[in-house]
Design a protein around this motif. Structure first.
Motif, PDB file in Angstrom:
ATOM      1  N   GLY A  42     -20.033  -9.577  30.908  1.00 31.48           N
ATOM      2  CA  GLY A  42     -18.825  -9.982  30.226  1.00 31.48           C
ATOM      3  C   GLY A  42     -17.902  -8.854  29.816  1.00 31.48           C
ATOM      4  N   LYS A  43     -18.231  -7.633  30.211  1.00 33.59           N
ATOM      5  CA  LYS A  43     -17.407  -6.484  29.825  1.00 33.59           C
ATOM      6  C   LYS A  43     -16.895  -5.754  31.060  1.00 33.59           C
ATOM      7  N   ALA A  44     -15.847  -4.985  30.868  1.00 36.06           N
ATOM      8  CA  ALA A  44     -15.306  -4.196  31.958  1.00 36.06           C
ATOM      9  C   ALA A  44     -16.212  -2.999  32.256  1.00 36.06           C
ATOM     10  N   ARG A  45     -16.107  -2.516  33.454  1.00 39.91           N
ATOM     11  CA  ARG A  45     -16.846  -1.317  33.835  1.00 39.91           C
ATOM     12  C   ARG A  45     -16.334  -0.125  33.026  1.00 39.91           C
ATOM     13  N   SER A  46     -17.247   0.735  32.581  1.00 35.61           N
ATOM     14  CA  SER A  46     -16.842   1.872  31.751  1.00 35.61           C
ATOM     15  C   SER A  46     -17.478   3.158  32.244  1.00 35.61           C
ATOM     16  N   PHE A  47     -16.773   4.243  32.030  1.00 40.61           N
ATOM     17  CA  PHE A  47     -17.231   5.565  32.432  1.00 40.61           C
ATOM     18  C   PHE A  47     -18.408   6.010  31.575  1.00 40.61           C
ATOM     19  N   LEU A  81     -29.132  10.720  36.404  1.00 45.26           N
ATOM     20  CA  LEU A  81     -28.686  10.458  35.040  1.00 45.26           C
ATOM     21  C   LEU A  81     -29.933  10.312  34.185  1.00 45.26           C
ATOM     22  N   GLN A  82     -30.214  11.333  33.392  1.00 43.80           N
ATOM     23  CA  GLN A  82     -31.325  11.280  32.458  1.00 43.80           C
ATOM     24  C   GLN A  82     -30.835  10.642  31.169  1.00 43.80           C
ATOM     25  N   MET A  83     -31.466   9.547  30.775  1.00 49.91           N
ATOM     26  CA  MET A  83     -31.027   8.789  29.605  1.00 49.91           C
ATOM     27  C   MET A  83     -32.144   8.815  28.560  1.00 49.91           C
ATOM     28  N   ASN A  84     -31.870   9.417  27.433  1.00 52.50           N
ATOM     29  CA  ASN A  84     -32.830   9.508  26.335  1.00 52.50           C
ATOM     30  C   ASN A  84     -32.310   8.732  25.124  1.00 52.50           C
ATOM     31  N   SER A  85     -33.205   8.460  24.187  1.00 54.25           N
ATOM     32  CA  SER A  85     -32.844   7.761  22.951  1.00 54.25           C
ATOM     33  C   SER A  85     -32.030   6.510  23.249  1.00 54.25           C
ATOM     34  N   LEU A  86     -32.513   5.728  24.165  1.00 56.57           N
ATOM     35  CA  LEU A  86     -31.776   4.551  24.603  1.00 56.57           C
ATOM     36  C   LEU A  86     -31.648   3.522  23.489  1.00 56.57           C
ATOM     37  N   LYS A  87     -30.506   2.828  23.506  1.00 56.53           N
ATOM     38  CA  LYS A  87     -30.193   1.807  22.514  1.00 56.53           C
ATOM     39  C   LYS A  87     -29.955   0.484  23.233  1.00 56.53           C
ATOM     40  N   PRO A  88     -30.122  -0.630  22.521  1.00 57.98           N
ATOM     41  CA  PRO A  88     -29.848  -1.936  23.156  1.00 57.98           C
ATOM     42  C   PRO A  88     -28.432  -2.018  23.750  1.00 57.98           C
ATOM     43  N   GLU A  89     -27.481  -1.358  23.121  1.00 60.89           N
ATOM     44  CA  GLU A  89     -26.110  -1.411  23.639  1.00 60.89           C
ATOM     45  C   GLU A  89     -25.921  -0.600  24.922  1.00 60.89           C
ATOM     46  N   ASP A  90     -26.948   0.105  25.356  1.00 59.55           N
ATOM     47  CA  ASP A  90     -26.896   0.778  26.655  1.00 59.55           C
ATOM     48  C   ASP A  90     -27.254  -0.164  27.803  1.00 59.55           C
ATOM     49  N   THR A  91     -27.676  -1.370  27.478  1.00 55.57           N
ATOM     50  CA  THR A  91     -28.025  -2.354  28.502  1.00 55.57           C
ATOM     51  C   THR A  91     -26.822  -2.661  29.374  1.00 55.57           C
ATOM     52  N   ALA A  92     -26.996  -2.500  30.694  1.00 54.69           N
ATOM     53  CA  ALA A  92     -25.898  -2.699  31.639  1.00 54.69           C
ATOM     54  C   ALA A  92     -26.410  -2.465  33.048  1.00 54.69           C
ATOM     55  N   VAL A  93     -25.582  -2.797  34.013  1.00 53.22           N
ATOM     56  CA  VAL A  93     -25.789  -2.343  35.379  1.00 53.22           C
ATOM     57  C   VAL A  93     -25.123  -0.976  35.501  1.00 53.22           C
ATOM     58  N   TYR A  94     -25.885   0.001  35.971  1.00 52.89           N
ATOM     59  CA  TYR A  94     -25.373   1.361  36.114  1.00 52.89           C
ATOM     60  C   TYR A  94     -25.033   1.617  37.579  1.00 52.89           C
ATOM     61  N   LEU A  95     -23.814   2.087  37.779  1.00 52.19           N
ATOM     62  CA  LEU A  95     -23.316   2.309  39.138  1.00 52.19           C
ATOM     63  C   LEU A  95     -23.008   3.779  39.360  1.00 52.19           C
ATOM     64  N   CYS A  96     -23.379   4.236  40.523  1.00 52.49           N
ATOM     65  CA  CYS A  96     -23.085   5.580  40.973  1.00 52.49           C
ATOM     66  C   CYS A  96     -21.763   5.552  41.747  1.00 52.49           C
ATOM     67  N   ALA A  97     -20.963   6.617  41.624  1.00 53.13           N
ATOM     68  CA  ALA A  97     -19.679   6.674  42.322  1.00 53.13           C
ATOM     69  C   ALA A  97     -19.453   8.070  42.879  1.00 53.13           C
ATOM     70  N   ALA A  98     -18.748   8.131  43.996  1.00 53.04           N
ATOM     71  CA  ALA A  98     -18.506   9.412  44.659  1.00 53.04           C
ATOM     72  C   ALA A  98     -17.027   9.603  44.963  1.00 53.04           C
ATOM     73  N   ASP A  99     -16.581  10.869  44.861  1.00 56.23           N
ATOM     74  CA  ASP A  99     -15.255  11.275  45.286  1.00 56.23           C
ATOM     75  C   ASP A  99     -14.149  10.655  44.441  1.00 56.23           C
ATOM     76  N   PRO A 100     -13.937  11.200  43.253  1.00 52.24           N
ATOM     77  CA  PRO A 100     -12.917  10.644  42.364  1.00 52.24           C
ATOM     78  C   PRO A 100     -11.513  10.781  42.943  1.00 52.24           C
ATOM     79  N   MET A 101     -10.680   9.766  42.649  1.00 53.08           N
ATOM     80  CA  MET A 101      -9.277   9.788  43.068  1.00 53.08           C
ATOM     81  C   MET A 101      -8.433  10.111  41.845  1.00 53.08           C
ATOM     82  N   GLY A 102      -8.318  11.396  41.534  1.00 59.29           N
ATOM     83  CA  GLY A 102      -7.569  11.782  40.350  1.00 59.29           C
ATOM     84  C   GLY A 102      -8.499  11.911  39.157  1.00 59.29           C
TER      85      GLY A 102
END
Length: 121
Positions: A42-47, A81-102
């Protein structure tokens, strides 16, 4: 063209750790920067984080700074991506991305399918 495959997601208790991996194929891996994003239901993708071509520069969202670490191994065509001290609000689908456009925190040319991370309280 670049193909990206993520792995390492799963279910973890709050306070725990996970390490995500993203293997790239296609173009020379060291020729492009990489990023991690996440999308909760239900949320937008975030960096989340980004790393330069050499790995010498890294960038983080404020919400993960000090808890997550992005790194890359150009010999293995892999970003982590090493993720420590995880919180419930970190729950999400994590996506990898390559070659930024700007802006490295915004749009990328290539995206993986994502890996689910669920943090229980």
């Amino acid at each position: 063209q670049v193909q990206l495959v993520e792995s390492g997601g799963g279910l973890v208790q709050a306070g725990g750790s996970l390490r995500l991996s993203c293997v790239a194929s296609g173009r020379t891996f060291s020729s492009y920067a990489m990023g991690w994003f996440r999308q909760a239901p239900g949320k937008a993708r975030s960096f989340v984080a980004a790393i330069s071509r050499s790995g010498g520069s890294t960038y983080y969202a404020d919400s993960v700074k000090g808890r997550f670490t992005i790194s890359r191994d150009n010999a293995k065509n892999t970003v982590y991506l090493q993720m420590n001290s995880l919180k419930p609000e970190d729950t999400a689908v994590y996506l990898c991305a390559a070659d930024p456009m700007g802006n490295y925190a915004a749009s990328y040319r290539y995206w993986g399918q994502g890996t689910q991370v669920t943090v229980s309280s």
